[in-house]
Write an enzyme that holds these catalytic residues in place. Structure first.
Site, short mmCIF file in Angstrom:
data_model
loop_
_atom_site.label_atom_id
_atom_site.label_comp_id
_atom_site.label_asym_id
_atom_site.label_seq_id
_atom_site.Cartn_x
_atom_site.Cartn_y
_atom_site.Cartn_z
N CYS A 92 0.84 -1.21 0.00
CA CYS A 92 0.00 0.00 0.00
C CYS A 92 0.87 1.25 0.00
O CYS A 92 0.53 2.25 -0.66
CB CYS A 92 -0.91 0.02 1.22
SG CYS A 92 -1.98 -1.42 1.34
C1 BEZ Z 1 0.57 -4.70 1.84
O1 BEZ Z 1 0.05 -3.64 1.53
O2 BEZ Z 1 1.77 -4.86 1.78
C2 BEZ Z 1 -0.28 -5.85 2.27
C3 BEZ Z 1 -1.46 -5.64 2.95
C4 BEZ Z 1 -2.22 -6.71 3.36
C5 BEZ Z 1 -1.82 -8.00 3.06
C6 BEZ Z 1 -0.65 -8.21 2.33
C7 BEZ Z 1 0.13 -7.13 1.93
#
Ligand code: BEZ
Length: 211
Positions: free
Chosen positions: A45
């Site tokens: 994100c």
């Molecule tokens: C991420 O944004 O890195 C992420 C968020 C939730 C699950 C897996 C990755």
């Protein structure tokens, strides 16, 4: 019922990192990319939001505004923004909705319980300047989105809204397009003065008309 292409987006009021918004008012007469992410302080994100901030000039060229959403609280968003700015070398330039009570996430069906009940998946809604949903894309939490693809889809949507064409596989802005099957050859001669190539009666290519 889940939202579908062609639906007018439901309105909502929400707290964001740029203040409280009424979504329909906030949209003005722009196209909108509304996208959810699973959670603040997560690696994928962080890269997605940083890249979206970098795309601001490309969005503006297309009359588009971006807005992100997760179910984390506003204080968390503000704190995470510092990390996004530091690690992605950008200044944040679009709002993030703090949807702590999940009102918007539920309205837009952004939580897919068989994937996870804990947070929103990576939903993308591309909405036109008449508040109509023009594309919906959904990715799982583990896969970061391709925001260049989102721009490409916007280019296709904006082109095909104005001309009787469709965009073929892997099309990119500036490349040849296909003439809509509803247009006869006689009409095509008038509508596409740059000419067209008839490969099959139903497969006619023409240079992108607005270039
Ligand atoms: C991420 O944004 O890195 C992420 C968020 C939730 C699950 C897996 C990755």
């Amino acid at each position: 019922m889940a939202l579908r292409l062609g639906d007018i987006v439901p309105n909502f009021s929400a707290e964001t990192t740029e203040g409280i918004i009424d979504f329909h008012q906030w949209m003005e007469d722009k196209w909108i990319v509304l996208f959810s992410h699973p959670a603040d302080f997560t690696p994928v994100c962080t890269t997605e939001l940083g890249y979206t901030a970098k795309l601001k000039p490309s969005f503006e060229q297309r009359n588009v505004k971006a807005i992100a959403l997760s179910i984390d609280p506003l204080a968390s968003h503000h704190s995470w923004i510092k990390d996004i700015e530091e690690t992605q070398q950008i200044t944040m330039n679009f709002p993030i909705i703090a949807d702590e009570d999940r009102t918007v996430a539920e309205l837009y069906d952004m939580i897919h319980p068989n994937e996870t009940e804990k947070f929103t998946v990576r939903s993308v809604f591309i909405i036109d300047n008449h508040k109509k949903i023009r594309a919906i894309i959904t990715y799982p939490p583990s896969t970061g989105r391709n925001f260049d693809e989102i721009l490409r889809v916007i280019d296709s949507l904006q082109l095909t809204a104005n001309y009787s064409v469709a965009t073929p596989v892997n099309w990119k802005n500036g490349e040849d397009v296909v003439i809509a099957p509803t247009i006869s050859d006689e009409e095509a001669v008038v509508k596409f003065p740059k000419g067209f190539k008839k490969i099959k009666p139903y497969l006619r290519m023409t240079p992108q008309p607005n270039k």
